[in-house]
Design an enzyme around this catalytic site. Structure first.
Site, short mmCIF file in Angstrom:
data_model
loop_
_atom_site.label_atom_id
_atom_site.label_comp_id
_atom_site.label_asym_id
_atom_site.label_seq_id
_atom_site.Cartn_x
_atom_site.Cartn_y
_atom_site.Cartn_z
CG ASP A 88 33.89 32.47 -21.97
OD1 ASP A 88 33.51 33.45 -21.79
OD2 ASP A 88 35.02 32.14 -21.79
C1 BGC Z 1 35.98 35.20 -20.56
C2 BGC Z 1 35.28 34.44 -19.32
C3 BGC Z 1 34.61 35.56 -18.57
C4 BGC Z 1 33.60 36.08 -19.44
C5 BGC Z 1 32.74 37.06 -18.61
C6 BGC Z 1 34.92 35.99 -21.44
O1 BGC Z 1 35.47 36.87 -22.26
O2 BGC Z 1 36.60 33.97 -21.47
O3 BGC Z 1 36.52 33.96 -18.63
O4 BGC Z 1 34.06 34.95 -17.34
O5 BGC Z 1 34.30 36.78 -20.44
O6 BGC Z 1 33.39 38.36 -18.31
#
Ligand code: BGC
Length: 709
Positions: free
Chosen positions: A257
């Protein structure tokens, strides 16, 4: 030599690490421009993919830069969080889960995929498969709710919808199962917080949707921010290399993530970014989202012997393989074509999904609203807020096309006088609008009270310690209801809200969630009876935040609650019962179940039986019903939950129509992780429960016996 092998062979170390580097466009939210430095990095082969960018021209510019200016011309991968729609926004996942309809889940994912692919997106960071039993956690809105079986079917349907069966769509949108895993069990419901869950809970509750996602062929998995039992998920070799790769044979891309690899330092499992990069790669994370530590620090980790070049090659090959599967080597500029007529079908689908996601929670005879109403007061801060109807993660869906509740009602009731006052803001202390709102209510035949949360109060970093209405909404609601006009309350929210006072007083309450672009029309259709509501709760609805985590599949205790015995499992100040059980949801029809029967009372562990029940729509209104089959294994080596969902069926019934529902149940459905966590089916008695929700008192029951094969 395959194309991937020859590319790998030709790559410098930096170019290899570039293929593990996923960067955000940075300005995506405010302007679709890849910033200068990113362009330089792309040209130097230091970027595998870009996300948070959805302007086709900007994407193509970035792609040209990769293909024409980088030494090896490896195309970029474009990612985005397409969770519940791209341009056309559908209901949030938690609400859509309540339709309990895998075909609907697949159709909305497919529509989102077509729209995203037609604007150059290749990869979605969805579906979000975190089972959660804690509505304080803002991200509960993004997922399938509390039940692992619902999570499994949701995973399969969404992945089929995004990718096509077996990645077969001409323009698949590669799916990412996230967040692996157990973030829904964050301590105290707070995002990013530690997760302490038993091995049993992992295998029974949190992992099954991911297993289903892998079996459905999802292209990628994203690791969660949180730790699980002390080990951050981007460092969890046991679950990444062990469970995903070795046990499930997952051969797609595992990505971190957002900055989660760099965060291993803050977690306290890596001394510095060099170690963080090495630990994540060794644990099985192929791609580094945003933190840039693979690119910056894996060379040093390699020099120190913390990783081997082979580890890097394997990860790079997986990323290249994904690009190949997407057809990017054949046509890096590939963009699906989407006719306007298809976009129109998506708009119709958005209305269908919204109608089938809104849950009628209580109805004391007010709904559907009488056609004789002359004056309706539409009151509350969510009545005319288009942006809030979209909910969190609304991708490229503009609020300008959103039909608000007020607009929806005005369109549906052109001959009715509809007065509106917001009364109070969603948050804040200003009560000056309460008096004028009360005055409107006093003169009305009925009041539609539009309460709830702002869209940004759900989703990431949007946890709440209280589950009440924010700001002065309760004051508004109580004052308006004191005017005496019959009132239907609509709760726009990304989680169940604990508002028992409202359920006591309002004549009707609808969970309006965040229903997307056509929210207002869907709600108007339900209030006016043009659509007979059919959604059910995919999550238990607590009456007090102190009951959380609350879920239907709890285990018994040695002292289950007994009103006559003080020393039993209870609260002093609150009932154990939820406000509404899992599966609850009313309609305007009256349907009954009867005559539950099981074909064979004894079932060998290798056998299958049929469970049947008669269902009858005894009303004059056509209906769509969801019938759940739960089971309880009464005595086992490991105590089983009081009820576990084993299947559900949906059926459409015309007025006065009856039918027989047929469940096929195999003994293997009673498999559970035994004491050593190995799957086992134990002989013994099993209760079968069938009904419209997990309300134990209203279920029909039958028994069967599992015997050794
Ligand atoms: C979130 C994810 C997301 C990623 C990209 C993160 O902060 O936890 O769910 O896919 O950002 O936007």
């Amino acid at each position: 030599m395959s194309r991937i092998d020859s590319l790998l062979h030709a790559m410098t170390l930096e170019e290899k690490l570039g293929q593990l580097n996923l960067v955000t466009a940075g300005q995506a939210v405010t302007g679709p421009v890849v910033c200068g430095d990113t362009t330089k990095d792309i040209a130097a082969g230091r970027v595998a993919g870009v996300f948070n960018l959805w302007d086709l021209e900007a994407l193509m510019r970035a792609q040209r830069c990769a293909v024409q200016e980088s030494r090896l011309g490896v195309p970029l991968l474009f990612g985005l969080d397409v969770l519940h729609g791209f341009r056309t926004i559908f209901s949030i996942p938690l609400a859509e889960a309540g339709a309990f309809d895998p075909q609907l889940w697949e159709r909305t994912a497919c529509a989102a995929a077509l729209e995203a692919a037609s604007e150059g997106i290749h990869l979605t960071f969805a579906p979000m498969l975190d089972v959660s039993r804690d509505p304080r956690w803002g991200r509960i809105a993004e997922g399938p709710g509390e039940d692992p079986l619902v999570g499994e079917r949701f995973a399969q349907a969404k992945i089929r919808g995004f990718q096509g069966d077996d990645f077969s769509r001409i323009f698949p949108l590669a799916a990412t199962a996230k967040h692996f895993c157990a973030g829904g069990a964050a301590t105290a419901g707070r995002d990013y917080a530690a997760v302490d869950v038993s091995e049993r809970a992992l295998h029974e509750v949190y992992l099954p949707p991911f297993r289903a996602a892998v079996e459905a062929g999802c292209a990628a998995v994203m690791t969660a921010f949180n730790n699980v039992n002390g080990v951050p998920m981007s460092a969890q070799g046991r679950l990444l290399n062990g469970y995903l790769r070795s046990r499930l044979k997952f051969d797609g891309v595992i990505m971190s993530d957002y900055t989660a690899i760099a965060e291993l330092v803050e977690h306290g499992v890596a001394a510095d970014s060099i170690e963080a990069a090495a630990i994540a790669l060794k644990a099985g994370v192929d791609m580094d989202m945003v933190s840039g530590v693979y690119l910056a620090h894996l060379p040093e980790a390699l020099a120190r012997g913390l990783v081997e070049e082979r580890d890097i090659d394997v990860a790079v090959a997986r990323v290249l393989q994904l690009k190949k599967r997407l057809g990017l080597f054949d046509d890096p500029y590939r963009v699906a074509r989407l006719d306007d007529s298809v976009k129109e079908t998506h708009c119709i689908l958005a209305l269908e999904a919204a109608r089938r996601s809104a849950t009628l929670l209580i109805n004391r005879g007010l709904l559907p609203l009488s056609a004789n109403l002359r004056r309706i007061a539409v009151v509350g801060p969510l009545a005319d807020s288009g942006a809030d109807m979209l909910g969190p993660w609304s991708a490229a869906g503009g609020a300008e096309n959103c039909v608000t509740i007020l607009e929806g009602l005005r369109r549906a009731l052109p001959y009715c006088e509809i007065a509106h006052h917001s009364g109070v803001a969603i948050e804040g202390d200003d009560e000056s609008g309460i008096a004028p709102a009360f005055a409107l209510a006093e003169g009305a035949d009925a009041v539609v009270l539009c309460l709830g949360e702002a869209a940004r109060m759900s989703g990431e970093a949007a946890c709440r310690a209280s589950l009440g209405l924010p700001g002065k909404q309760r004051q508004l609601a109580e004052r308006v209801m004191s005017a005496g006009a019959p009132t239907v309350a609509l709760l726009s929210c990304g989680r169940p809200l604990a508002v028992p006072w409202l359920f006591k007083r309002a004549q009707a309450v609808v969970a309006a969630w965040f229903l997307g672009h056509r929210a207002g029309e869907a709600i108007a259709d339900i209030l006016t009876g043009r659509f007979n509501p059919s959604a059910r709760l995919a999550v238990t609805w607590p009456c007090d935040v102190g009951q959380v985590p609350i879920f239907y599949s709890a285990r018994s205790t040695g002292r289950p609650f007994d009103a006559a015995n003080f020393y039993t499992s209870r609260y002093l100040d609150c009932s154990n019962d939820p406000q509404f059980p899992f599966g609850h949801g009313l309609s305007f029809s009256r349907t009954t179940l009867s005559n539950l029967r099981v074909d064979c009372a004894e079932l060998k562990t290798s056998q299958t039986t049929r469970v049947r029940v008669d269902v009858c729509n005894e009303s004059d209104i056509a209906t769509e019903e969801t019938i759940f089959l739960f089971a309880r294994d009464r005595v086992a080596s490991v105590a089983r939950p009081l009820m576990e969902l084993k299947d559900w069926k949906k059926i459409a019934l015309q007025p006065q129509q009856g039918a027989t529902i047929d469940f096929v149940l195999c003994a293997q459905a009673f498999q559970f992780p035994g004491e050593n966590m190995e799957p086992t089916v134990e002989p013994g008695g099993v209760d079968i429960f069938v009904g419209f929700s997990a309300d134990a008192e209203k279920l029909l029951s039958a028994r069967l016996r599992i015997v050794s094969a």
